[in-house]
Write an enzyme that holds these catalytic residues in place. Structure first.
Site, PDB file in Angstrom:
ATOM      1  N   TYR A 157       0.144  -8.719   6.116  1.00 25.76           N
ATOM      2  CA  TYR A 157      -0.473  -8.568   7.434  1.00 25.76           C
ATOM      3  C   TYR A 157      -0.543  -9.885   8.199  1.00 25.76           C
ATOM      4  CZ  TYR A 157      -1.929  -3.993   5.678  1.00 25.76           C
ATOM      5  OH  TYR A 157      -1.943  -2.730   5.152  1.00 25.76           O
ATOM      6  N   LYS A 211       3.247  -5.750  -8.255  1.00 23.76           N
ATOM      7  CA  LYS A 211       4.586  -5.148  -8.340  1.00 23.76           C
ATOM      8  C   LYS A 211       5.477  -6.243  -8.931  1.00 23.76           C
ATOM      9  CE  LYS A 211       7.539  -1.838  -7.332  1.00 23.76           C
ATOM     10  NZ  LYS A 211       7.604  -0.602  -8.112  1.00 23.76           N
ATOM     11  N   ASP A 230       2.730   1.291  -8.360  1.00 21.41           N
ATOM     12  CA  ASP A 230       3.170   2.695  -8.340  1.00 21.41           C
ATOM     13  C   ASP A 230       2.486   3.482  -9.453  1.00 21.41           C
ATOM     14  OD1 ASP A 230       4.667   0.814  -9.713  1.00 21.41           O
ATOM     15  OD2 ASP A 230       6.603   1.745  -9.362  1.00 21.41           O
ATOM     16  N   ASP A 248      -5.034  -1.659   0.682  1.00 16.06           N
ATOM     17  CA  ASP A 248      -5.231  -0.790   1.839  1.00 16.06           C
ATOM     18  C   ASP A 248      -4.865   0.644   1.464  1.00 16.06           C
ATOM     19  OD1 ASP A 248      -5.626   0.063   4.392  1.00 16.06           O
ATOM     20  OD2 ASP A 248      -3.958  -1.009   5.295  1.00 16.06           O
ATOM     21  N   ASP A 293      -7.500   4.058   0.261  1.00 10.04           N
ATOM     22  CA  ASP A 293      -7.523   5.344   0.983  1.00 10.04           C
ATOM     23  C   ASP A 293      -7.260   6.496   0.014  1.00 10.04           C
ATOM     24  OD1 ASP A 293      -7.909   4.017   3.406  1.00 10.04           O
ATOM     25  OD2 ASP A 293      -6.570   5.384   4.471  1.00 10.04           O
TER      26      ASP A 293
END
Ligand code: NAD
Length: 363
Positions: free
Chosen positions: A140, A192, A224, A248, A252
């Site tokens: 970001y 990752k 994942d 993020d 959620d």
């Protein structure tokens, strides 16, 4: 006197923040905590009024306050603006300006909501985890960023940069271990590592930092796999530590374990004032209808009392009052479920929390 900066923002923001301020006023009176509230504009509301999503007056107020209560920003009317002038930039700039690098997102299922989640009771009953998301690094904020001509001369190229330094990783990892020490002493670091260089550094630095916390059980998981395990066996998690983008998305996903995104609070902490906000956005599809669930914001206020004002009993009282209202069967539409429940609106939900607080907090 504790000064609270109130930034309602856009969409459902003003509705849910209004209810939360009611709750904080009540808790201030009940526990003798002197609170003052100063409101400012942010996001789309600020763009409309003064052309920028984070006006200098709003930033100054935040800097001069003990804590910030934030609603949400954004909406379709500002979607056509360039990315760097959109409402969401106001929140990103605020996080950056205040150095809010640690984002705490607890996911705790209130027992009466066990059937409000689309997931099976036997999977989610007793879920109690916390996603700790790094908030000021990664994709970001990384440079270079932007859209320019494609190197092959065919059209354009969009670039975001995923970068983390040792300092940034160590600092958030330490917070993760400290939080785990106050919980069930398990920390899962998510990365990752099989593909990303930033993850290779992340994993190495987290493992090195773990040596300072021998009591905490650390494991590493690929993002994942983590997204799958959150649905398959969420009770295995205590603290999930991860970088900005993964956090993020995972938080959620984890929100659904608690019944609705309308139930999930968050705290963003750094070295100055903390910022407290629901994890959901401005929900423009239901704005102005008195149907938004204010509980995520009210539970964020409990985190404000706990982390910024260090008032654990007041924080616990807010959480208990929310539990009592849910136990009594009151539901906003997002947590509606079959059975004998009463469907209510945003303002009524806020009133009920205030009422339960008044009945129980001082005993
Ligand atoms: P959203 O979180 O606003 O909404 C997703 C879905 O959840 C919608 O169906 C919405 O009605 C529902 N929902 C959200 N909060 C709810 C609540 N309190 N009670 C009941 N239902 C609720 O996400 P979105 O639709 O992707 O984004 C809408 C706008 O919000 C966009 O402009 C986006 O950029 C912005 N946004 C802002 C923040 C923030 O301010 N922190 C975070 C995410 C998205």
């Amino acid at each position: 006197m504790a000064r609270i900066a109130v930034l309602p923002g856009d969409g459902v923001g003003p509705e849910i923040v209004r209810e939360t301020v009611k709750v904080l006023r009540r808790i201030g009176a009940l526990f003798g905590i002197p609170l003052t509230f100063d409101e400012e504009i942010v996001g789309g509301a600020a763009i409309d009024r003064c052309g920028t999503p984070l006006p200098p007056e709003t930033l100054s107020l935040c800097r001069a306050s003990e804590a910030i209560l934030f609603g949400a920003v954004g909406g379709p009317q500002w979607d056509s603006l360039p990315v760097d002038r959109r409402p969401e930039r106001g929140l990103l700039a605020l996080r950056k300006e205040l150095g809010l690098y640690a984002n705490l997102r607890p996911v705790k299922l209130f027992a009466p909501l066990v059937d409000a989640s689309p997931l099976k009771r036997e999977i989610i009953e007793g879920v109690d985890l916390l996603v700790l998301r790094e908030l000021t690094g990664g994709l970001y904020f990384g440079e270079p960023k932007g859209i320019g001509p494609a190197p092959d001369g065919k059209g354009e190229q969009g670039i975001d940069t995923l970068s983390y330094t040792t300092f940034e990783i160590e600092r958030i990892a330490r917070i993760g271990f400290q939080i785990a020490a106050q919980r069930r002493k398990r920390l899962t670091s998510v990365d990752k590592v099989n593909v990303l260089a930033s993850s290779q550094l992340w994993r190495r630095v987290v493992a090195e930092t773990a040596r300072e916390f021998p009591d905490i059980e650390l494991d590493h998981m690929l993002v994942d796999n983590c997204s799958m395990q959150l649905i398959r066996d969420p009770r295995r998690f205590d603290v999930i530590l991860t970088e900005n983008t993964f956090g993020d998305i995972l938080s959620d996903e984890a929100a659904m374990l608690a019944g609705s995104i309308g139930m999930l609070p968050s705290a963003s902490l750094g070295d100055g004032p903390g910022l407290y906000e629901p994890i959901h956005g401005s929900a423009p599809d239901i704005a102005g209808q008195d149907t938004a669930n204010p509980l995520a914001t009210i539970l964020s206020a409990a985190m404000l009392l706990r982390h910024s004002l260090r008032h654990e009993s007041a924080a616990a009282a807010v959480e208990a009052a929310v539990g009592l209202v849910l136990e009594a069967g009151y539901r906003t539409p997002d947590i509606r479920q079959p059975g004998p429940t009463t469907l209510i609106g945003t303002a009524h939900m806020g009133d009920l929390v205030v009422e339960r607080l008044s009945n129980t907090a001082i005993h």
